[in-house]
Design a protein around this motif. Structure first.
Motif, mmCIF file in Angstrom:
data_model
loop_
_atom_site.group_PDB
_atom_site.id
_atom_site.type_symbol
_atom_site.label_atom_id
_atom_site.label_comp_id
_atom_site.label_asym_id
_atom_site.label_seq_id
_atom_site.Cartn_x
_atom_site.Cartn_y
_atom_site.Cartn_z
ATOM 1 N N PRO A 57 0.825 -1.205 0.000
ATOM 2 C CA PRO A 57 0.000 0.000 0.000
ATOM 3 C C PRO A 57 0.855 1.250 0.000
ATOM 4 O O PRO A 57 1.850 1.320 0.713
ATOM 5 N N ALA A 58 0.476 2.228 -0.829
ATOM 6 C CA ALA A 58 1.250 3.467 -0.922
ATOM 7 C C ALA A 58 1.172 4.254 0.371
ATOM 8 O O ALA A 58 2.138 4.828 0.835
ATOM 9 N N SER A 59 -0.018 4.324 0.958
ATOM 10 C CA SER A 59 -0.149 5.051 2.220
ATOM 11 C C SER A 59 -1.512 4.784 2.834
ATOM 12 O O SER A 59 -2.452 4.381 2.162
ATOM 13 N N THR A 60 -1.603 5.003 4.086
ATOM 14 C CA THR A 60 -2.886 5.024 4.780
ATOM 15 C C THR A 60 -2.862 6.222 5.697
ATOM 16 O O THR A 60 -1.834 6.864 5.869
ATOM 17 N N VAL A 61 -3.992 6.529 6.303
ATOM 18 C CA VAL A 61 -4.048 7.666 7.213
ATOM 19 C C VAL A 61 -4.088 7.141 8.636
ATOM 20 O O VAL A 61 -5.111 6.633 9.096
ATOM 21 N N PRO A 62 -2.971 7.207 9.345
ATOM 22 C CA PRO A 62 -2.941 6.681 10.707
ATOM 23 C C PRO A 62 -3.845 7.479 11.640
ATOM 24 O O PRO A 62 -4.089 8.672 11.438
ATOM 25 N N VAL A 111 6.329 11.308 5.206
ATOM 26 C CA VAL A 111 5.267 10.412 5.676
ATOM 27 C C VAL A 111 4.838 9.397 4.623
ATOM 28 O O VAL A 111 4.986 8.195 4.828
ATOM 29 N N ALA A 112 4.310 9.836 3.495
ATOM 30 C CA ALA A 112 3.769 8.894 2.514
ATOM 31 C C ALA A 112 3.626 9.562 1.166
ATOM 32 O O ALA A 112 3.488 10.790 1.073
ATOM 33 N N ASP A 113 3.639 8.742 0.110
ATOM 34 C CA ASP A 113 3.488 9.282 -1.249
ATOM 35 C C ASP A 113 2.183 10.054 -1.401
ATOM 36 O O ASP A 113 2.123 11.028 -2.148
ATOM 37 N N GLU A 114 1.131 9.579 -0.753
ATOM 38 C CA GLU A 114 -0.138 10.308 -0.708
ATOM 39 C C GLU A 114 -0.305 10.808 0.718
ATOM 40 O O GLU A 114 -0.869 10.133 1.571
ATOM 41 N N PRO A 115 0.188 11.998 1.022
ATOM 42 C CA PRO A 115 0.224 12.448 2.424
ATOM 43 C C PRO A 115 -1.172 12.638 3.006
ATOM 44 O O PRO A 115 -2.096 13.077 2.301
ATOM 45 N N THR A 171 6.488 15.380 14.567
ATOM 46 C CA THR A 171 5.899 15.039 15.871
ATOM 47 C C THR A 171 4.436 14.637 15.729
ATOM 48 O O THR A 171 3.759 14.441 16.737
ATOM 49 N N SER A 172 3.971 14.482 14.516
ATOM 50 C CA SER A 172 2.556 14.175 14.276
ATOM 51 C C SER A 172 2.272 12.696 14.472
ATOM 52 O O SER A 172 3.145 11.844 14.285
ATOM 53 N N PRO A 173 1.038 12.335 14.831
ATOM 54 C CA PRO A 173 0.673 10.914 14.907
ATOM 55 C C PRO A 173 0.735 10.238 13.544
ATOM 56 O O PRO A 173 0.995 9.036 13.459
ATOM 57 N N GLU A 174 0.540 11.004 12.489
ATOM 58 C CA GLU A 174 0.628 10.418 11.148
ATOM 59 C C GLU A 174 2.054 9.960 10.846
ATOM 60 O O GLU A 174 2.263 8.897 10.273
ATOM 61 N N PHE A 175 3.023 10.770 11.229
ATOM 62 C CA PHE A 175 4.422 10.403 10.998
ATOM 63 C C PHE A 175 4.856 9.253 11.895
ATOM 64 O O PHE A 175 5.558 8.331 11.475
ATOM 65 N N LEU A 176 4.433 9.286 13.153
ATOM 66 C CA LEU A 176 4.895 8.303 14.125
ATOM 67 C C LEU A 176 4.057 7.029 14.131
ATOM 68 O O LEU A 176 4.443 6.035 14.746
ATOM 69 N N GLY A 177 2.912 7.019 13.456
ATOM 70 C CA GLY A 177 2.040 5.865 13.458
ATOM 71 C C GLY A 177 2.629 4.675 12.733
ATOM 72 O O GLY A 177 3.473 4.800 11.836
ATOM 73 N N ALA A 178 2.168 3.491 13.108
ATOM 74 C CA ALA A 178 2.698 2.249 12.534
ATOM 75 C C ALA A 178 2.477 2.177 11.032
ATOM 76 O O ALA A 178 3.283 1.602 10.301
ATOM 77 N N GLU A 179 1.376 2.752 10.542
ATOM 78 C CA GLU A 179 1.072 2.654 9.117
ATOM 79 C C GLU A 179 2.061 3.411 8.240
ATOM 80 O O GLU A 179 2.180 3.142 7.045
ATOM 81 N N ALA A 180 2.781 4.368 8.828
ATOM 82 C CA ALA A 180 3.740 5.152 8.042
ATOM 83 C C ALA A 180 5.062 4.423 7.851
ATOM 84 O O ALA A 180 5.855 4.795 6.986
ATOM 85 N N LEU A 191 13.844 3.342 15.025
ATOM 86 C CA LEU A 191 14.400 3.060 13.701
ATOM 87 C C LEU A 191 13.606 3.764 12.601
ATOM 88 O O LEU A 191 14.174 4.259 11.626
ATOM 89 N N HIS A 192 12.301 3.820 12.759
ATOM 90 C CA HIS A 192 11.469 4.538 11.783
ATOM 91 C C HIS A 192 11.851 6.022 11.739
ATOM 92 O O HIS A 192 12.032 6.597 10.653
#
Length: 565
Positions: free
Chosen positions: A22-27, A385-389, A417-426, A40-41
Motif C-alpha cells: 500500500p502506498a499510504s494510509t491515514v494513521p 510520511v507517505a506518497d499520498e500524504p 511530531t505528528s501521529p501520522e508520521f509516528l504511526g505504525a502505518e507510516a 528506527l522509523h
C-alpha cells in the motif's frame, strides 16, 4: 556468490512486492511508544539510515530531544565531515573563481584552436599522433580539470549523507535542491552549482521560506537555468537594438561614443560581423520560464489559482534580474534598463515598487499565499510520511506555515511530531530513491568510504545522476518513479559488489560489523539491524540461501524490506 540469474529473479519478485504494498494510509492518533521499531522509523525518515549508535542516542535523549537536536544542526559537531572534505579544492570557492580556474582555460584553448590549417579539429587523430607528449599531457590535464568541480560536488554530497551527524539537515538539503532544481548540463550552470547549494540552499533549509525563495531567485544558477537572465522589457529590447544600429552606422556622435564603450566592454573591435553577433545573442523580450515555474513548482502549485495573465505580470516584474558575465561565473545584477516599468497586477494585488523591488514584492506575495502554505506542506509531508500524504496532516502543517510566517523549522517539527508520521502505518511506506538506497547501504554496513567517486557513479548507474535532473521538478520522491525490475537488478548488483568489497574506494568488514564469522549468527544480525527485524517469510527464505557473509549481506541489502524506509 549470488548469480546474475538469481539477482534478476529476486529483483522481479522485489518489484512485485513493492508495487503491491500500500502506498499510504491515514494513521489514527494514538500514544507513541518509544520502542526500537519507532526509533528506527524516525532515524530512517529523518536521515539516511540508522546505525547502532544512533539508536542508542535516541534512547538516551528521548524522541523530543533528539528531534530538537536535529532541528538545530548547529548544535551538532560536523568535525568528522569537515575532515573528510578537507582535501577538496572547490567546495569553498565562489563561482567566478571556479569558472576562471577550471572552465575558462579549456574554453580559451578551444576558441584559439577551433580549426587547424587543414580545417580539421585540433584534436583529430593525426594531430594527436604528431603532438609532443608533454603537450598531449597538458591538454589531457586541462580536460580532466574541467570535471573537478562536479566530481567534488557529487562526492561531498555522498560523504555528508553517509557521515554527518546532522542527518535531517542533509535530508532537507537534498529535498530543497530538488524542489528548486537546476540542471548541471545546461550551459554554465555547473559552474554555479557549488555556490548555489552551499549559499542559496543549505543555510535556509530550516529558516524562513521567504529567505530561501529570495536566495534562489537571485542565484545565477536559477537565473540561467530558467532563462530569466535574458528576460527584458520588449520596449527595452527594441531600444538596445536601435543603439546597436547607431553603433554599427558610426556616423553620429552618439554612435561613435557607443562604439567606444562597446569596445571597452568587449575588448574587441566593433566590426559589422561583431555587432551582428551581439544582436544575435541579445535577449528578444519577456521570458516566462522562471515566472511560470516560480508559481507552479516553487510556491503556489499547479492548482494554486494563478492565470496566464499572472505569469506575464510576474515575468514583467522580474525583468532586469540578470547575471553579470554568466560565462565567467559572474554574480547577480539588476539592470534597470531591461526592467519593465509601471505597475503590475499579480493574483489581484497591484505591485508598483519599481525596479528590483517589483520582483521582491512578487516574492512577498507568493511566499505568504495560502496556496503556497498548502503546496509546501504537501511536499514535505510526502517526503517524510507517505506518497499520498494524509490531508489532515497537510492541513495542520500548512496552518503552521501560515501562522509562523513560513518558518520551515516549525513546519518540519509539526510533521515529525505528528501521529501520522509516528504511526505504525507510516513505517516502510516510502520507497528509497537510488541516492537514499546507496547511502543507506553504506551506513548500515558501516562502510569506510575513502574515495566517493565510484559511489557517485553507482548512483548515476541506478538512474539518478547527482545534479543532472533535467526537468525543473527535480527527481521524484514517489515509488512509481523508481520501482521497476531493471532498476532493482542494478540495486542488487551494487549490494553484491559492496558486500564483496568490489566498490572502488569503499570497504566493509562484515565480520566486525556483525561481530561474528558464523553464517547463522550473521544472518540473525542482518535481519535485526539491516531489515529492522521485519523480514517476511519470503525474505527469510531468500536469506537462507546465502552461504557466506557477503552473500547474506547482499541478499539483505537487495531485499524488499531494505528498499523501503
Amino acid at each position: 556468490m549470488v548469480s546474475f540469474a538469481f539477482r534478476a529473479t529476486a529483483a522481479a519478485l522485489i518489484t512485485g512486492v513493492l508495487l503491491l504494498a500500500p502506498a499510504s494510509t491515514v494513521p489514527q492518533a494514538r500514544p507513541v511508544t518509544l520502542d526500537d521499531v519507532t526509533i528506527l522509523h524516525v532515524l530512517d525518515r529523518t536521515g539516511f539510515g540508522a546505525r547502532a549508535e544512533d539508536v542508542a542516542r535516541v534512547r538516551e535523549l528521548g524522541l523530543d530531544s533528539y528531534l530538537d537536536e536535529q532541528l538545530h544542526p548547529d548544535r551538532l559537531s560536523d568535525a568528522e565531515v569537515r575532515a573528510r572534505l578537507a582535501g577538496f579544492q572547490t567546495l569553498a570557492l565562489d563561482s567566478s573563481t571556479i569558472a576562471a580556474r577550471y572552465y575558462a582555460p579549456l574554453l580559451r584553448e578551444r576558441r584559439a584552436n577551433r580549426m587547424d590549417g587543414t580545417g580539421k579539429p585540433p584534436d583529430a587523430s593525426d594531430a594527436r599522433a604528431e603532438m609532443d607528449p608533454a603537450e598531449r599531457a597538458r591538454r589531457r590535464e586541462l580536460r580532466e580539470s574541467v570535471r573537478v568541480p562536479m566530481d567534488e560536488l557529487g562526492e561531498q554530497k555522498i560523504l555528508r549523507a553517509v557521515y554527518s551527524p546532522r542527518q535531517l539537515e542533509e535530508v532537507l538539503v537534498d529535498f530543497w535542491f530538488n524542489h528548486f532544481n537546476v540542471f548541471a548540463g545546461k550551459g554554465p550552470v555547473r559552474g554555479y552549482l557549488t555556490e548555489y547549494e552551499r549559499d542559496a540552499i543549505r543555510p535556509h533549509v530550516l529558516g524562513r521560506f521567504r529567505d530561501l525563495l529570495g536566495a534562489v531567485a537571485k542565484s545565477p544558477a536559477m537565473l540561467f537555468y530558467l532563462d530569466n537572465w535574458q528576460s527584458v522589457d520588449p520596449q527595452a529590447a527594441e531600444d538596445m537594438t536601435r543603439r546597436l544600429d547607431r553603433i554599427g552606422d558610426g556616423g553620429s556622435v552618439r554612435g561613435r561614443i557607443g562604439r567606444r564603450r562597446l569596445e571597452q566592454r568587449t575588448g574587441a573591435k566593433t566590426t559589422p560581423e561583431a555587432i551582428a553577433q551581439v544582436k544575435q545573442r541579445m535577449p528578444r523580450g519577456l521570458n516566462e520560464n522562471y515566472a511560470r515555474e516560480l508559481m507552479e513548482l516553487h510556491t503556489l502549485g499547479v492548482a494554486g489559482g494563478y492565470t496566464q495573465a499572472d505569469v506575464v505580470e510576474v515575468a514583467r516584474a522580474f525583468t532586469g534580474w540578470t547575471i553579470r558575465g554568466p560565462r565567467q561565473g559572474g554574480g547577480y545584477a539588476f539592470d534597470a534598463r531591461r526592467h519593465a516599468k509601471g505597475p503590475k497586477t499579480v493574483l489581484g494585488t497591484t505591485i508598483d515598487a519599481g525596479g528590483e523591488g517589483d520582483g521582491q514584492a512578487v516574492l512577498d506575495v507568493l511566499a505568504a499565499h495560502p496556496s503556497t502554505a498548502t503546496f509546501i506542506a504537501t511536499k514535505l509531508a510526502r517526503r517524510f510520511v507517505a506518497d499520498e500524504p494524509p490531508p489532515a496532516l497537510v492541513k495542520r502543517a500548512a496552518a503552521t506555515f501560515t501562522s509562523s510566517r513560513g518558518d520551515l523549522r516549525a513546519v518540519v517539527r509539526t510533521i515529525l511530531t505528528s501521529p501520522e508520521f509516528l504511526g505504525a502505518e507510516a513505517r516502510r511506506a516510502k520507497v528509497k530513491t537510488p541516492f537514499d538506497f546507496t547511502v543507506s547501504a553504506l551506513r548500515v554496513t558501516r562502510a569506510e568510504v575513502a574515495d566517493a567517486s565510484a559511489v557517485v557513479q553507482q548512483v548515476r548507474a541506478l538512474g539518478m545522476p547527482l545534479y543532472f535532473a533535467q526537468p525543473p521538478t527535480g527527481y521524484a520522491d514517489t515509488a512509481d518513479a523508481w520501482v521497476n525490475t531493471g532498476a532493482l537488478v542494478g540495486r542488487m548488483n551494487f549490494a553484491v559488489d559492496l558486500a564483496a568489497n568490489r566498490v572502488s574506494g569503499a570497504r566493509v568488514d562484515l565480520a566486525a560489523l556483525t561481530g561474528t564469522t558464523d553464517v547463522e549468527r550473521a544472518r540473525t544480525w542482518l535481519t535485526a539491524h539491516a531489515l529492522r527485524g521485519q523480514a517476511s517469510d519470503a525474505t527469510s527464505a531468500t536469506l537462507a540461501r546465502g552461504t557466506d557473509l557477503p552473500s547474506i549481506a547482499a541478499l539483505a541489502l537487495g531485499s524488499p524490506e531494505f528498499q523501503r524506509r
